[in-house]
Design a protein around this motif. Structure first.
Motif, PDB file in Angstrom:
ATOM      1  N   ASP A  73     180.212  88.033 -67.171  1.00 10.63           N
ATOM      2  CA  ASP A  73     178.957  87.451 -66.680  1.00 10.63           C
ATOM      3  C   ASP A  73     179.007  87.284 -65.171  1.00 10.63           C
ATOM      4  OD1 ASP A  73     177.583  87.342 -69.058  1.00 10.63           O
ATOM      5  OD2 ASP A  73     177.984  85.222 -69.423  1.00 10.63           O
ATOM      6  N   LEU A  74     180.100  86.781 -64.656  1.00  8.99           N
ATOM      7  CA  LEU A  74     180.226  86.588 -63.210  1.00  8.99           C
ATOM      8  C   LEU A  74     180.264  87.917 -62.467  1.00  8.99           C
ATOM      9  CD1 LEU A  74     182.787  83.655 -63.039  1.00  8.99           C
ATOM     10  CD2 LEU A  74     180.379  83.587 -62.387  1.00  8.99           C
ATOM     11  N   ALA A  75     180.889  88.919 -63.054  1.00 14.77           N
ATOM     12  CA  ALA A  75     180.976  90.227 -62.415  1.00 14.77           C
ATOM     13  C   ALA A  75     179.596  90.857 -62.242  1.00 14.77           C
ATOM     14  CB  ALA A  75     181.872  91.150 -63.233  1.00 14.77           C
ATOM     15  N   ASN A  76     178.644  90.460 -63.062  1.00 13.74           N
ATOM     16  CA  ASN A  76     177.284  90.990 -62.971  1.00 13.74           C
ATOM     17  C   ASN A  76     176.425  90.273 -61.940  1.00 13.74           C
ATOM     18  OD1 ASN A  76     177.588  93.011 -64.926  1.00 13.74           O
ATOM     19  ND2 ASN A  76     177.251  91.552 -66.565  1.00 13.74           N
ATOM     20  N   VAL A  77     176.945  89.223 -61.330  1.00 16.69           N
ATOM     21  CA  VAL A  77     176.205  88.482 -60.310  1.00 16.69           C
ATOM     22  C   VAL A  77     176.466  89.142 -58.956  1.00 16.69           C
ATOM     23  CG1 VAL A  77     175.902  86.263 -59.140  1.00 16.69           C
ATOM     24  CG2 VAL A  77     176.366  86.327 -61.607  1.00 16.69           C
ATOM     25  N   GLY A  93     177.229  89.786 -55.349  1.00 14.05           N
ATOM     26  CA  GLY A  93     177.934  89.027 -54.327  1.00 14.05           C
ATOM     27  C   GLY A  93     179.176  88.313 -54.821  1.00 14.05           C
ATOM     28  N   VAL A  94     179.407  88.291 -56.132  1.00 17.38           N
ATOM     29  CA  VAL A  94     180.602  87.657 -56.687  1.00 17.38           C
ATOM     30  C   VAL A  94     181.701  88.713 -56.808  1.00 17.38           C
ATOM     31  CG1 VAL A  94     181.600  86.518 -58.702  1.00 17.38           C
ATOM     32  CG2 VAL A  94     179.330  85.863 -57.918  1.00 17.38           C
ATOM     33  N   SER A  95     182.884  88.392 -56.294  1.00 12.95           N
ATOM     34  CA  SER A  95     184.000  89.341 -56.359  1.00 12.95           C
ATOM     35  C   SER A  95     185.312  88.582 -56.509  1.00 12.95           C
ATOM     36  CB  SER A  95     184.038  90.201 -55.093  1.00 12.95           C
ATOM     37  OG  SER A  95     184.286  89.401 -53.961  1.00 12.95           O
ATOM     38  N   ASP A  96     186.380  89.327 -56.666  1.00 13.24           N
ATOM     39  CA  ASP A  96     187.735  88.769 -56.777  1.00 13.24           C
ATOM     40  C   ASP A  96     187.803  87.625 -57.790  1.00 13.24           C
ATOM     41  OD1 ASP A  96     188.666  90.578 -54.882  1.00 13.24           O
ATOM     42  OD2 ASP A  96     188.218  89.228 -53.226  1.00 13.24           O
ATOM     43  N   ILE A  97     187.308  87.875 -58.970  1.00 15.37           N
ATOM     44  CA  ILE A  97     187.265  86.860 -60.029  1.00 15.37           C
ATOM     45  C   ILE A  97     188.658  86.695 -60.632  1.00 15.37           C
ATOM     46  CG2 ILE A  97     186.222  86.226 -62.231  1.00 15.37           C
ATOM     47  CD1 ILE A  97     183.894  88.187 -61.405  1.00 15.37           C
ATOM     48  N   GLN A  98     189.136  85.462 -60.647  1.00 10.37           N
ATOM     49  CA  GLN A  98     190.446  85.155 -61.221  1.00 10.37           C
ATOM     50  C   GLN A  98     190.261  84.012 -62.219  1.00 10.37           C
ATOM     51  OE1 GLN A  98     193.229  84.301 -58.090  1.00 10.37           O
ATOM     52  NE2 GLN A  98     192.515  86.010 -56.860  1.00 10.37           N
ATOM     53  N   ASP A 104     191.936  81.505 -65.275  1.00 11.61           N
ATOM     54  CA  ASP A 104     193.169  80.919 -65.785  1.00 11.61           C
ATOM     55  C   ASP A 104     192.809  80.241 -67.107  1.00 11.61           C
ATOM     56  OD1 ASP A 104     195.368  79.306 -66.441  1.00 11.61           O
ATOM     57  OD2 ASP A 104     195.885  79.006 -64.338  1.00 11.61           O
ATOM     58  N   ILE A 105     193.078  80.919 -68.195  1.00  7.57           N
ATOM     59  CA  ILE A 105     192.725  80.432 -69.524  1.00  7.57           C
ATOM     60  C   ILE A 105     193.402  79.087 -69.807  1.00  7.57           C
ATOM     61  CG2 ILE A 105     192.782  80.932 -72.000  1.00  7.57           C
ATOM     62  CD1 ILE A 105     190.939  82.802 -70.397  1.00  7.57           C
ATOM     63  N   LYS A 106     194.667  78.980 -69.437  1.00  5.67           N
ATOM     64  CA  LYS A 106     195.431  77.761 -69.702  1.00  5.67           C
ATOM     65  C   LYS A 106     194.804  76.533 -69.019  1.00  5.67           C
ATOM     66  CE  LYS A 106     200.321  77.353 -70.480  1.00  5.67           C
ATOM     67  NZ  LYS A 106     201.662  77.673 -70.019  1.00  5.67           N
ATOM     68  N   LYS A 107     194.416  76.698 -67.768  1.00 11.32           N
ATOM     69  CA  LYS A 107     193.817  75.597 -67.008  1.00 11.32           C
ATOM     70  C   LYS A 107     192.299  75.523 -67.179  1.00 11.32           C
ATOM     71  CE  LYS A 107     197.257  75.593 -63.332  1.00 11.32           C
ATOM     72  NZ  LYS A 107     197.470  75.754 -61.893  1.00 11.32           N
ATOM     73  N   GLN A 108     191.744  76.493 -67.884  1.00 10.36           N
ATOM     74  CA  GLN A 108     190.295  76.602 -68.059  1.00 10.36           C
ATOM     75  C   GLN A 108     189.592  76.556 -66.713  1.00 10.36           C
ATOM     76  OE1 GLN A 108     189.297  73.554 -70.962  1.00 10.36           O
ATOM     77  NE2 GLN A 108     189.667  74.992 -72.605  1.00 10.36           N
ATOM     78  N   SER A 109     190.046  77.431 -65.810  1.00 10.68           N
ATOM     79  CA  SER A 109     189.456  77.480 -64.479  1.00 10.68           C
ATOM     80  C   SER A 109     189.171  78.919 -64.077  1.00 10.68           C
ATOM     81  CB  SER A 109     190.387  76.834 -63.456  1.00 10.68           C
ATOM     82  OG  SER A 109     191.553  77.604 -63.293  1.00 10.68           O
ATOM     83  N   CYS A 110     188.311  79.035 -63.098  1.00  5.20           N
ATOM     84  CA  CYS A 110     187.933  80.353 -62.595  1.00  5.20           C
ATOM     85  C   CYS A 110     187.709  80.235 -61.093  1.00  5.20           C
ATOM     86  CB  CYS A 110     186.660  80.809 -63.295  1.00  5.20           C
ATOM     87  SG  CYS A 110     186.081  82.414 -62.727  1.00  5.20           S
ATOM     88  N   GLN A 111     188.255  81.179 -60.364  1.00  2.18           N
ATOM     89  CA  GLN A 111     188.047  81.249 -58.922  1.00  2.18           C
ATOM     90  C   GLN A 111     187.420  82.581 -58.606  1.00  2.18           C
ATOM     91  OE1 GLN A 111     191.782  80.735 -56.934  1.00  2.18           O
ATOM     92  NE2 GLN A 111     192.056  78.651 -57.653  1.00  2.18           N
ATOM     93  N   PHE A 112     186.547  82.596 -57.618  1.00  2.00           N
ATOM     94  CA  PHE A 112     185.931  83.842 -57.195  1.00  2.00           C
ATOM     95  C   PHE A 112     185.421  83.695 -55.776  1.00  2.00           C
ATOM     96  CE2 PHE A 112     182.880  81.308 -59.569  1.00  2.00           C
ATOM     97  CZ  PHE A 112     181.798  81.225 -58.700  1.00  2.00           C
ATOM     98  N   LYS A 113     185.176  84.825 -55.157  1.00  2.00           N
ATOM     99  CA  LYS A 113     184.592  84.845 -53.820  1.00  2.00           C
ATOM    100  C   LYS A 113     183.097  85.083 -53.962  1.00  2.00           C
ATOM    101  CE  LYS A 113     188.698  86.499 -51.466  1.00  2.00           C
ATOM    102  NZ  LYS A 113     189.290  87.554 -50.655  1.00  2.00           N
ATOM    103  N   LEU A 114     182.345  84.476 -53.066  1.00  2.00           N
ATOM    104  CA  LEU A 114     180.898  84.603 -53.084  1.00  2.00           C
ATOM    105  C   LEU A 114     180.443  85.113 -51.728  1.00  2.00           C
ATOM    106  CD1 LEU A 114     178.252  84.165 -54.610  1.00  2.00           C
ATOM    107  CD2 LEU A 114     178.247  81.822 -53.758  1.00  2.00           C
ATOM    108  N   ALA A 115     179.983  86.354 -51.681  1.00  2.00           N
ATOM    109  CA  ALA A 115     179.552  86.965 -50.424  1.00  2.00           C
ATOM    110  C   ALA A 115     178.125  86.574 -50.062  1.00  2.00           C
ATOM    111  CB  ALA A 115     179.661  88.485 -50.522  1.00  2.00           C
TER     112      ALA A 115
END
Length: 56
Positions: free
Chosen positions: A4-8, A10-15, A17-28
């Motif tokens: 879903d994020l990859a389809n937005v 300007g969003v890139s470098d999506i990382q 972490d299933i264990k921490k239930q977190s997501c980091q990404f860059k927003l251009a």
């Protein structure tokens, strides 16, 4: 979540972490209201529901 994020534009470098239930990404696209977009995506993606933006 990642797909879903990859389809937005300007969003890139999506990382995820299933264990921490977190997501980091860059927003251009600084004009994109990412909180509104995540709220929209959360309606159809249970992994995004209840999200919290930690750093903007």
């Amino acid at each position: 979540m990642r797909s879903d994020l990859a389809n937005v534009e300007g969003v890139s470098d999506i990382q995820t972490d299933i264990k921490k239930q977190s997501c980091q990404f860059k927003l251009a696209n600084k004009d994109l209201d990412i909180k509104a977009k995540l709220t929209e995506l959360a309606q159809t993606n249970e992994h995004i529901k209840g999200f919290e933006i930690v750093t903007q």
